[in-house]
Design a protein around this motif. Structure first.
Motif, mmCIF file in Angstrom:
data_model
loop_
_atom_site.group_PDB
_atom_site.id
_atom_site.type_symbol
_atom_site.label_atom_id
_atom_site.label_comp_id
_atom_site.label_asym_id
_atom_site.label_seq_id
_atom_site.Cartn_x
_atom_site.Cartn_y
_atom_site.Cartn_z
ATOM 1 N N GLU A 197 -2.354 -6.313 9.045
ATOM 2 C CA GLU A 197 -0.948 -6.574 9.353
ATOM 3 C C GLU A 197 -0.232 -7.403 8.287
ATOM 4 O OE1 GLU A 197 0.739 -5.366 11.828
ATOM 5 O OE2 GLU A 197 -0.880 -4.443 12.995
ATOM 6 N N ASN A 198 -0.975 -8.229 7.565
ATOM 7 C CA ASN A 198 -0.369 -9.141 6.598
ATOM 8 C C ASN A 198 -0.725 -8.701 5.181
ATOM 9 O OD1 ASN A 198 0.594 -11.097 8.684
ATOM 10 N ND2 ASN A 198 -1.600 -11.323 9.039
ATOM 11 N N SER A 210 4.634 -7.063 4.517
ATOM 12 C CA SER A 210 4.356 -7.031 5.953
ATOM 13 C C SER A 210 3.752 -8.352 6.410
ATOM 14 C CB SER A 210 3.384 -5.892 6.275
ATOM 15 O OG SER A 210 3.052 -5.869 7.648
ATOM 16 N N GLY A 211 4.253 -8.859 7.511
ATOM 17 C CA GLY A 211 3.682 -10.058 8.105
ATOM 18 C C GLY A 211 3.885 -11.304 7.267
ATOM 19 N N MET A 212 2.907 -12.204 7.337
ATOM 20 C CA MET A 212 2.999 -13.511 6.707
ATOM 21 C C MET A 212 1.825 -13.719 5.750
ATOM 22 S SD MET A 212 5.609 -15.247 8.246
ATOM 23 C CE MET A 212 5.205 -17.011 8.391
ATOM 24 N N LYS A 213 2.033 -14.607 4.789
ATOM 25 C CA LYS A 213 0.939 -14.983 3.897
ATOM 26 C C LYS A 213 -0.038 -15.920 4.606
ATOM 27 C CE LYS A 213 0.005 -16.473 -0.807
ATOM 28 N NZ LYS A 213 -1.305 -17.022 -0.450
ATOM 29 N N LYS A 218 5.778 -17.609 4.625
ATOM 30 C CA LYS A 218 6.160 -16.244 4.289
ATOM 31 C C LYS A 218 5.713 -15.913 2.862
ATOM 32 C CE LYS A 218 10.265 -15.977 7.241
ATOM 33 N NZ LYS A 218 11.749 -15.740 7.276
ATOM 34 N N TRP A 219 5.735 -14.635 2.556
ATOM 35 C CA TRP A 219 5.448 -14.205 1.184
ATOM 36 C C TRP A 219 6.632 -14.561 0.285
ATOM 37 C CZ3 TRP A 219 0.666 -12.383 0.135
ATOM 38 C CH2 TRP A 219 -0.081 -11.829 1.177
ATOM 39 N N LYS A 239 9.560 -11.197 4.929
ATOM 40 C CA LYS A 239 8.498 -10.621 5.743
ATOM 41 C C LYS A 239 9.032 -9.355 6.388
ATOM 42 C CE LYS A 239 7.659 -11.955 9.901
ATOM 43 N NZ LYS A 239 7.256 -12.678 11.157
ATOM 44 N N ASP A 240 8.146 -8.393 6.572
ATOM 45 C CA ASP A 240 8.453 -7.157 7.288
ATOM 46 C C ASP A 240 9.691 -6.450 6.749
ATOM 47 O OD1 ASP A 240 6.254 -7.533 8.952
ATOM 48 O OD2 ASP A 240 7.406 -8.764 10.345
#
Length: 345
Positions: A197-198, A210-213, A218-219, A239-240
């Motif tokens: 997911e991430n 996608s998702g989080m770091k 967040k990325w 994110k996303d």
């Protein structure tokens, strides 16, 4: 910048190790890359199970590879190559997936008044940007002779038998402005289906985040400086969503101090001169941002503002001045790292 970030890439990923303090669960950062679709495709995932993440990444790469073979400009298994081979002769039976993508490509071309055109192939071939040879400056007479071969309205799609037909001899489809985005979207589905997911998928100037770091982070994504290789001029936290950048610095050559790049205006057959770099974000798909970044690069900031409908863009115009949608600052914490205007040919 790490070695795997080749200078030809539009987007630069900023990352650091995931620490146990940020997330009580042990997370591993898995980073794999492969050369396909004419660029380096990189997938970075953060996941508690290394083997499970690698399995998902493996299947994502296989999906991109499959799409590359189906939509590539050349190759025995390519629907696009077969359509081009029989241009001006007869319709070609193609797979349902290719048919749907061509239908969307044609709809994009109509929506954006031909500034995006999937039949740009003959002009790109004339310049050499889609061939296995160094690009070169074509003669004006050859450009004028070839330009009528660029016309998305002459791509005839028959839903009854899923055929595609280029009505004039020597017309050429080139899906370079949409295929990588589509492939990324498909890879996103594969990864999520495999419980990853991430992650970040990056192919040239196209990316999906996608998702989080980590649980709290967040990325961070950097936008490459168009005149300083290896440097970035802006950072965002996202994110996303998908982000695509079109720039005049990835594939180009210099002649008499003039930069000739691969983003060709379908209406003139020449490199567009209105921008140096265009980045666009979307929470829907990488296909959409892939098309839109190219389209906005060709339109230029004056036409973009006149339309009043385009959002989530970050543009360096031909003079190096910055233009942006304020949403990027408020929602994605955009900050710039350099002075403007950015000069240089």
């Amino acid at each position: 910048m790490r070695l795997f970030f080749r200078l030809c890439l539009f987007l630069c990923l900023i990352s650091r190790p995931v620490s146990a303090q940020e997330n009580p669960a042990v997370l591993y950062e898995i980073n794999l890359q492969k050369y396909m679709m004419g660029t380096t495709v990189e997938i970075k995932a953060v996941h508690p199970d290394i083997l499970e993440a690698k399995k998902g990444i493996y299947f994502a790469f296989k999906e991109i590879e499959r799409i590359d073979k189906r939509l590539g400009y050349q190759g025995n298994g390519s629907d696009v190559a077969r359509i081009n081979d029989f241009a001006g002769k007869h319709p070609v039976k193609i797979g349902a997936e290719t048919f749907r993508l061509l239908a969307r490509a044609k709809a994009y071309a109509e929506k954006y008044q031909g500034d995006f055109d999937p039949t740009i192939g003959a002009i790109a071939e004339l310049w050499g940007f889609n061939l296995n040879r160094p690009p070169s400056l074509p003669q004006d007479a050859d450009l004028q002779q070839t330009l009528p071969l660029v016309n998305y309205r002459r791509l005839i799609l028959s839903e009854n038998d899923t055929t595609a037909f280029l009505t004039r001899k020597n017309m050429r489809l080139d899906l370079g402005g949409i295929a990588k985005g589509y492939a990324i979207d498909r890879a996103v589905e594969i990864l999520r289906r495999n419980k990853v997911e991430n992650f970040i998928i990056k192919a040239g100037g196209d990316m999906f985040v996608s998702g989080m770091k980590s649980a709290t982070e967040k990325w961070q994504i950097g936008i490459r400086h168009p005149r300083a290789p290896g440097e970035i001029f802006a950072i965002m936290e996202i994110k996303d969503c998908a982000i695509s950048t079109s720039g005049d610095y990835e594939r180009f050559f210099m002649k008499d101090a003039v930069r000739y790049h691969h983003i060709l205006d379908p209406k003139t057959g020449r490199p567009s001169r209105r921008c140096k770099s265009v980045s666009v974000l979307s929470e829907t798909s990488a296909e959409a941002t892939d098309v839109l970044s190219t389209t906005l690069f060709i339109k230029g900031i004056a036409e973009i503002r006149a339309a009043g409908t385009f959002k989530n863009y970050l543009i360096l115009d031909e003079t190096g001045n910055l233009h942006l949608d304020s949403t990027l600052v408020h929602r994605y914490k955009l900050r710039t790292l350099t002075k403007f205007p950015i000069g240089g040919n």
